[in-house]
Design a protein around this motif. Structure first.
Motif, PDB file in Angstrom:
ATOM      1  N   ALA A   7      22.478  42.907 -33.815  1.00 17.16           N
ATOM      2  CA  ALA A   7      23.647  43.164 -34.639  1.00 17.16           C
ATOM      3  C   ALA A   7      23.351  42.852 -36.103  1.00 17.16           C
ATOM      4  O   ALA A   7      22.616  41.912 -36.424  1.00 17.16           O
TER       5      ALA A   7
ATOM      6  N   THR B  44      28.387  40.663 -32.913  1.00 15.69           N
ATOM      7  CA  THR B  44      28.211  41.469 -31.699  1.00 15.69           C
ATOM      8  C   THR B  44      29.416  42.378 -31.488  1.00 15.69           C
ATOM      9  O   THR B  44      29.263  43.563 -31.156  1.00 15.69           O
ATOM     10  N   LEU B  45      30.612  41.844 -31.710  1.00 15.48           N
ATOM     11  CA  LEU B  45      31.825  42.641 -31.559  1.00 15.48           C
ATOM     12  C   LEU B  45      31.910  43.732 -32.621  1.00 15.48           C
ATOM     13  O   LEU B  45      32.348  44.857 -32.328  1.00 15.48           O
TER      14      LEU B  45
ATOM     15  N   GLU C 184      29.340  45.203 -34.031  1.00 11.81           N
ATOM     16  CA  GLU C 184      28.321  46.188 -33.653  1.00 11.81           C
ATOM     17  C   GLU C 184      28.827  47.089 -32.535  1.00 11.81           C
ATOM     18  O   GLU C 184      28.552  48.293 -32.510  1.00 11.81           O
ATOM     19  N   ASP C 185      29.585  46.509 -31.612  1.00 16.55           N
ATOM     20  CA  ASP C 185      30.111  47.277 -30.473  1.00 16.55           C
ATOM     21  C   ASP C 185      31.365  48.074 -30.829  1.00 16.55           C
ATOM     22  O   ASP C 185      31.874  48.827 -29.989  1.00 16.55           O
ATOM     23  N   GLY C 186      31.862  47.885 -32.032  1.00 15.87           N
ATOM     24  CA  GLY C 186      33.092  48.569 -32.427  1.00 15.87           C
ATOM     25  C   GLY C 186      34.308  48.061 -31.685  1.00 15.87           C
ATOM     26  O   GLY C 186      35.300  48.776 -31.506  1.00 15.87           O
ATOM     27  N   ALA C 187      34.258  46.782 -31.243  1.00 16.18           N
ATOM     28  CA  ALA C 187      35.339  46.222 -30.431  1.00 16.18           C
ATOM     29  C   ALA C 187      36.454  45.598 -31.266  1.00 16.18           C
ATOM     30  O   ALA C 187      37.573  45.414 -30.779  1.00 16.18           O
TER      31      ALA C 187
ATOM     32  N   LYS D 257      38.970  39.549 -29.856  1.00 15.29           N
ATOM     33  CA  LYS D 257      39.409  40.908 -29.512  1.00 15.29           C
ATOM     34  C   LYS D 257      40.938  40.973 -29.445  1.00 15.29           C
ATOM     35  O   LYS D 257      41.537  42.018 -29.750  1.00 15.29           O
TER      36      LYS D 257
END
Length: 242
Positions: free
Chosen positions: A2, A60-61, A63-66, A237
């Motif tokens: 990320a 990380t979130l 990067e994941d588009g979360a 999230k």
């Protein structure tokens, strides 16, 4: 891997508390003054970065588009006694610390960084007493802070009464977790306290009100970062969904 954001330390002098406080600031990878960002203020700020790994989880979130990208401002405590004075509902500096968050820290953040100046874009997170002072602040100033994440908050009658008597609960979204094993937690005064039973009562009080959003879960564990750390991505999230 990320993309990494930027970490920096800033100092703010509080007239209310009559002391200088060092802040731990995290800016997301995309940060630019041309855009405006949500803000998350973390009590136990150093612990959330070092033990909670909140920056790494956020990246990380991202990067994941979360989640949307946001700024994190961690407010550390000096020692256990300082933490209790400011975070505990009966602490000698508790009311001053709440005022510091609202009237000094938030204006400082908004002066220094490009932020969305909306309650719905401002969050508070904390564990144990850090969760308690986050909750008290949001309940007293729901038009300033619109979302909170509570990890194993300390709950007493004052906290329960504040939730029971809250006005306009729809302004506030709450993420709330506690451990099933939090039956004998050693507190800062050296005594053991049952945390899970008061948290279950707090859950009932929250559920009886029409909060904007409310999430409650009991995890298999006790009052430790071992359990709070892996819960942080879920909390993020909830606070900052795309």
């Amino acid at each position: 891997m990320a993309q990494q954001g930027k970490r920096e330390e800033r100092n703010i002098y509080s007239e209310i508390l009559n002391e200088e406080i060092q802040l731990h600031v995290y800016l997301p990878p995309s940060y630019t003054p041309l855009l405006r960002y949500s803000v998350l203020i973390a009590q136990d700020g150093k612990d959330y970065f070092n033990l909670g790994k909140i920056a790494r989880s956020s990246e990380t979130l991202f990067e994941d588009g979360a989640v949307e990208e946001y700024i994190i401002v961690g407010v550390p405590y000096k020692d256990v006694q300082d933490r209790r004075r400011k975070y505990h509902p009966s602490g000698e500096e508790h009311e001053k610390y709440v005022r510091f968050l609202v009237y000094e820290l938030l204006p400082f953040i908004e002066d220094e960084y490009s932020t969305l100046e909306l309650a719905s874009a401002r969050g508070l997170i904390g564990s144990s007493l850090g969760a308690t002072v986050s909750l008290v602040t949001a309940l007293e100033y729901p038009r300033t802070f619109g979302k909170i994440a509570l990890q194993s908050p300390y709950v007493n009658d004052k906290v329960l009464d504040l939730v029971t008597n809250v006005k306009d609960p729809s302004l506030l979204s709450v993420y709330h977790v506690a451990g099933k094993g939090e039956t004998e937690v050693e507190t800062t005064n050296g005594k053991q306290k049952d945390f899970i039973t008061p948290n279950r009562e707090l859950n009932k009080r929250f559920a009886s009100k029409s909060f904007g959003e409310y999430y409650y879960e009991e995890f298999d564990g006790d009052h430790k970062w071992t359990y709070w750390q892996p819960d942080i991505p879920k909390a993020l999230k909830f606070l900052y969904p795309i």
